[in-house]
Enzyme design. Structure first.
Site, mmCIF file in Angstrom:
data_model
loop_
_atom_site.group_PDB
_atom_site.id
_atom_site.type_symbol
_atom_site.label_atom_id
_atom_site.label_comp_id
_atom_site.label_asym_id
_atom_site.label_seq_id
_atom_site.Cartn_x
_atom_site.Cartn_y
_atom_site.Cartn_z
ATOM 1 N N GLN A 68 59.774 41.415 30.147
ATOM 2 C CA GLN A 68 58.650 42.278 30.506
ATOM 3 C C GLN A 68 58.345 43.256 29.366
ATOM 4 O OE1 GLN A 68 56.722 42.085 33.318
ATOM 5 N NE2 GLN A 68 55.437 43.660 32.388
ATOM 6 N N LYS A 86 56.084 39.371 40.269
ATOM 7 C CA LYS A 86 56.371 38.057 39.687
ATOM 8 C C LYS A 86 57.536 37.378 40.401
ATOM 9 C CE LYS A 86 54.512 39.541 35.251
ATOM 10 N NZ LYS A 86 54.792 40.117 33.921
ATOM 11 N N ASP A 101 55.401 33.060 28.610
ATOM 12 C CA ASP A 101 54.397 34.095 28.340
ATOM 13 C C ASP A 101 53.419 33.645 27.266
ATOM 14 O OD1 ASP A 101 54.271 36.341 29.923
ATOM 15 O OD2 ASP A 101 55.907 37.380 28.903
#
Length: 294
Positions: free
Chosen positions: A99, A55, A122
């Site tokens: 994460q 990412k 997200d």
């Protein structure tokens, strides 16, 4: 029998990321700052480290400023919430990604709730999930469902009136993806660990999407001839990356199929980049120049 259409997420991602880079450089050349994404990793889980590295590298290549926070595996919830509060207040941070999964001592739900909905790239905050339910396009769609939707659209896979079967009812993929498929006027069935006679359901699918993380779960005899098969799963078996779908066998029946790796994975990261730039546009009050936007 003819070979199935390969839904190449890697190639499409390269195209979309090139567009995003051009858009970002246009903003910068006009005197604006770059978009900013903060990525927070707690602990040393090898798989999470790989995902985060991918990412961060993707951000760099399209011109997004990435701030990487590596926290100790013994970090407690309160310490992580302090980091999130700081990032929520920073004007140069458009997106915050923590994460998952988090270590067991951390309140994952509390962490998700702490991220400001307008920086929740997200798409996991209840406000963004609610906007997905309500078909409000100003929210953020979770990255994997977003990537799948864009991939199917790019390859001209018609969803209206089609039977879409999703195997896996998880919070990150299955549930939000089912809502997104309803946006497209598909008839949606969601299967999970308690589903009786999974094969009966998968055989009815015009579009079959598996997101379980169970290697080789979907066999050739579970797929209708000509079906579109999307494999979200990713596992390592004997040193090889494989998906939920027995690619070799299912390819003999499928009309179109995603490879693993190179299918959904790159599109998930691209979805994150697109959501970050979407947040940036809203915060900077600028308009998109890209052809495909979340």
């Amino acid at each position: 029998m003819s070979e199935p259409l390969i839904l190449d997420g890697r190639a499409l991602s390269e195209k979309l990321r090139k567009e995003l880079r051009g858009e970002i450089e246009g903003y910068v050349s006009s005197g604006l700052r770059r978009p900013g994404l903060a990525v927070v990793l707690v602990g040393n889980d090898p798989a999470s480290q790989v995902y985060v590295r991918n990412k961060v590298n993707a951000c760099r290549k399209v011109g997004i400023e990435s701030l990487f926070y590596q926290l100790d595996e013994n970090t407690v919830t309160e310490e992580l919430l302090e980091v999130i509060a700081e990032l929520n207040s920073r004007e140069d941070v458009d997106g915050i990604l923590v994460q998952l999964p988090l270590p067991s001592q951390i309140d994952q739900r509390g962490v998700i709730l702490a991220i400001h909905p307008e920086k929740d790239v997200d798409g996991f905050h209840p406000e963004n999930m609610g906007k997905l339910v309500a078909h409000a396009e100003d929210g953020f769609i979770p990255c994997t469902p977003l990537g799948i939707d864009i991939l199917l659209s790019h390859y001209g896979i018609e969803l209206e009136g089609k039977d879409v079967v999703i195997v896996g009812a998880g919070f990150i993929v299955g549930r939000p993806l089912s809502l997104l498929m309803l946006w497209r006027n598909a008839t949606v069935t969601v299967c999970h660990i308690h589903t009786r006679d999974l094969k009966k359901h998968t055989l009815s699918a015009d579009v079959l999407i598996s997101a379980t993380g169970v290697p080789g779960l979907i066999k050739e005899d579970m797929v209708k001839k000509g079906a579109v098969v999307v494999d979200v799963g990713i596992s390592k078996v004997e040193g090889k990356i494989v998906g939920d779908v027995d690619f070799e066998g299912v390819s003999r029946k499928a009309g179109a199929i995603t490879p693993v790796p190179g299918g959904v994975g790159p599109m998930t990261v691209t979805g994150l980049l697109m959501n970050t730039v979407k947040s940036y546009r809203k915060r900077m009050k600028v308009h998109s120049t890209s052809t495909m936007n979340p």
